[in-house]
Design a protein around this motif. Structure first.
Motif, mmCIF file in Angstrom:
data_model
loop_
_atom_site.group_PDB
_atom_site.id
_atom_site.type_symbol
_atom_site.label_atom_id
_atom_site.label_comp_id
_atom_site.label_asym_id
_atom_site.label_seq_id
_atom_site.Cartn_x
_atom_site.Cartn_y
_atom_site.Cartn_z
ATOM 1 N N GLN A 118 0.829 -1.207 0.000
ATOM 2 C CA GLN A 118 0.000 0.000 0.000
ATOM 3 C C GLN A 118 0.860 1.251 0.000
ATOM 4 O O GLN A 118 0.576 2.211 -0.706
ATOM 5 C CB GLN A 118 -0.941 0.014 1.209
ATOM 6 C CG GLN A 118 -1.878 1.204 1.221
ATOM 7 C CD GLN A 118 -2.821 1.188 0.036
ATOM 8 O OE1 GLN A 118 -3.533 0.222 -0.181
ATOM 9 N NE2 GLN A 118 -2.835 2.256 -0.745
ATOM 10 N N GLU A 120 3.776 1.586 -1.327
ATOM 11 C CA GLU A 120 4.285 1.737 -2.698
ATOM 12 C C GLU A 120 3.194 2.254 -3.627
ATOM 13 O O GLU A 120 3.457 3.098 -4.493
ATOM 14 C CB GLU A 120 4.833 0.410 -3.210
ATOM 15 C CG GLU A 120 6.145 0.014 -2.566
ATOM 16 C CD GLU A 120 6.761 -1.215 -3.212
ATOM 17 O OE1 GLU A 120 6.673 -1.344 -4.457
ATOM 18 O OE2 GLU A 120 7.333 -2.034 -2.477
ATOM 19 N N ILE A 121 1.985 1.783 -3.462
ATOM 20 C CA ILE A 121 0.869 2.234 -4.294
ATOM 21 C C ILE A 121 0.613 3.724 -4.077
ATOM 22 O O ILE A 121 0.339 4.455 -5.032
ATOM 23 C CB ILE A 121 -0.406 1.398 -4.020
ATOM 24 C CG1 ILE A 121 -0.222 -0.019 -4.554
ATOM 25 C CG2 ILE A 121 -1.648 2.054 -4.615
ATOM 26 C CD1 ILE A 121 -1.281 -0.996 -4.102
ATOM 27 N N TYR A 122 0.721 4.195 -2.844
ATOM 28 C CA TYR A 122 0.524 5.621 -2.559
ATOM 29 C C TYR A 122 1.514 6.485 -3.341
ATOM 30 O O TYR A 122 1.215 7.614 -3.679
ATOM 31 C CB TYR A 122 0.679 5.913 -1.072
ATOM 32 C CG TYR A 122 -0.483 5.493 -0.207
ATOM 33 C CD1 TYR A 122 -1.785 5.447 -0.694
ATOM 34 C CD2 TYR A 122 -0.278 5.152 1.111
ATOM 35 C CE1 TYR A 122 -2.841 5.059 0.113
ATOM 36 C CE2 TYR A 122 -1.328 4.773 1.932
ATOM 37 C CZ TYR A 122 -2.610 4.729 1.422
ATOM 38 O OH TYR A 122 -3.653 4.362 2.223
ATOM 39 N N ARG A 123 2.702 5.961 -3.626
ATOM 40 C CA ARG A 123 3.725 6.720 -4.344
ATOM 41 C C ARG A 123 3.646 6.534 -5.851
ATOM 42 O O ARG A 123 4.372 7.189 -6.589
ATOM 43 C CB ARG A 123 5.123 6.309 -3.863
ATOM 44 C CG ARG A 123 5.420 6.752 -2.441
ATOM 45 C CD ARG A 123 6.842 6.426 -2.012
ATOM 46 N NE ARG A 123 7.016 5.006 -1.744
ATOM 47 C CZ ARG A 123 7.788 4.191 -2.460
ATOM 48 N NH1 ARG A 123 8.469 4.640 -3.470
ATOM 49 N NH2 ARG A 123 7.892 2.921 -2.144
ATOM 50 N N ALA A 124 2.766 5.665 -6.330
ATOM 51 C CA ALA A 124 2.689 5.343 -7.758
ATOM 52 C C ALA A 124 1.784 6.319 -8.508
ATOM 53 O O ALA A 124 0.860 6.903 -7.941
ATOM 54 C CB ALA A 124 2.151 3.923 -7.937
ATOM 55 N N ILE A 125 2.045 6.455 -9.770
ATOM 56 C CA ILE A 125 1.165 7.215 -10.658
ATOM 57 C C ILE A 125 0.055 6.261 -11.067
ATOM 58 O O ILE A 125 0.307 5.157 -11.541
ATOM 59 C CB ILE A 125 1.921 7.721 -11.886
ATOM 60 C CG1 ILE A 125 3.019 8.684 -11.442
ATOM 61 C CG2 ILE A 125 0.969 8.378 -12.868
ATOM 62 C CD1 ILE A 125 3.939 9.118 -12.557
ATOM 63 N N LYS A 126 -1.199 6.701 -10.890
ATOM 64 C CA LYS A 126 -2.333 5.843 -11.184
ATOM 65 C C LYS A 126 -3.225 6.502 -12.219
ATOM 66 O O LYS A 126 -3.350 7.718 -12.260
ATOM 67 C CB LYS A 126 -3.130 5.550 -9.908
ATOM 68 C CG LYS A 126 -2.335 4.782 -8.855
ATOM 69 C CD LYS A 126 -3.156 4.503 -7.628
ATOM 70 C CE LYS A 126 -2.896 5.595 -6.614
ATOM 71 N NZ LYS A 126 -3.544 5.365 -5.339
ATOM 72 N N SER A 127 -3.882 5.680 -13.010
ATOM 73 C CA SER A 127 -4.843 6.205 -13.978
ATOM 74 C C SER A 127 -6.246 6.005 -13.427
ATOM 75 O O SER A 127 -6.468 5.283 -12.455
ATOM 76 C CB SER A 127 -4.671 5.496 -15.320
ATOM 77 O OG SER A 127 -4.947 4.122 -15.188
ATOM 78 N N SER A 128 -7.187 6.609 -14.090
ATOM 79 C CA SER A 128 -8.586 6.526 -13.680
ATOM 80 C C SER A 128 -9.074 5.078 -13.719
ATOM 81 O O SER A 128 -8.651 4.294 -14.572
ATOM 82 C CB SER A 128 -9.423 7.377 -14.625
ATOM 83 O OG SER A 128 -10.787 7.102 -14.464
ATOM 84 N N LEU A 129 -9.975 4.737 -12.832
ATOM 85 C CA LEU A 129 -10.544 3.401 -12.799
ATOM 86 C C LEU A 129 -11.309 3.101 -14.088
ATOM 87 O O LEU A 129 -11.300 1.991 -14.587
ATOM 88 C CB LEU A 129 -11.474 3.243 -11.589
ATOM 89 C CG LEU A 129 -12.113 1.899 -11.354
ATOM 90 C CD1 LEU A 129 -11.045 0.829 -11.154
ATOM 91 C CD2 LEU A 129 -13.036 1.946 -10.171
#
Length: 130
Positions: A118, A120-129
């Motif tokens: 989690q 690591e996920i907080y620091r990741a660039i994410k795209s829209s669902l």
């Protein structure tokens, strides 16, 4: 043990004097504690010259460096937990049952692994669902 905090890393700023740094998060084994040094040249992994120690009250700290000069002002030490993504508990039918093994080596370990992912996920660039 229970995993009552979501903290998986801690930053410490160098002051030219401190060599003992508290570990404010739970971990399974001392070898799961990792150190990252950030100075003017960038990040570098510390793989030696540090010691994870537990005092009589059960509090854990890291001594860095064991030998040499303390962290200078402007340097930052990052302590973090990196639990291997492996399963170490094998429950055998009709075998001896130890709640401590199930709690510490299975459930707590899984929770720590989830927390690290989690973070690591907080620091990741994410795209829209969608």
């Amino acid at each position: 043990m229970t995993v009552e905090t979501t903290i998986t890393k801690q930053f410490y700023e160098g002051d030219g004097a401190a060599t003992v740094f508290p570990v404010p998060f739970p971990y399974s084994k001392p070898e799961h504690i990792k150190l990252l040094l950030t100075d003017a040249t960038g990040d570098s992994q510390i793989t030696e010259n540090f010691l994870v120690q537990m005092n009589s009250s059960g509090d854990t700290s890291v001594v860095y460096p064991v030998e040499g000069a303390p962290l200078p002002p402007g340097a930052r030490l990052t302590l973090y937990r990196q639990t291997p993504l492996t399963q170490i508990v094998d429950l055998i039918y009709a075998g001896a049952f130890s709640p401590d093994v199930l709690e510490k080596d299975a459930l707590d370990r899984l929770e720590m692994q989830i927390q690290e992912l989690q973070e690591e996920i907080y620091r990741a660039i994410k795209s829209s669902l969608s």
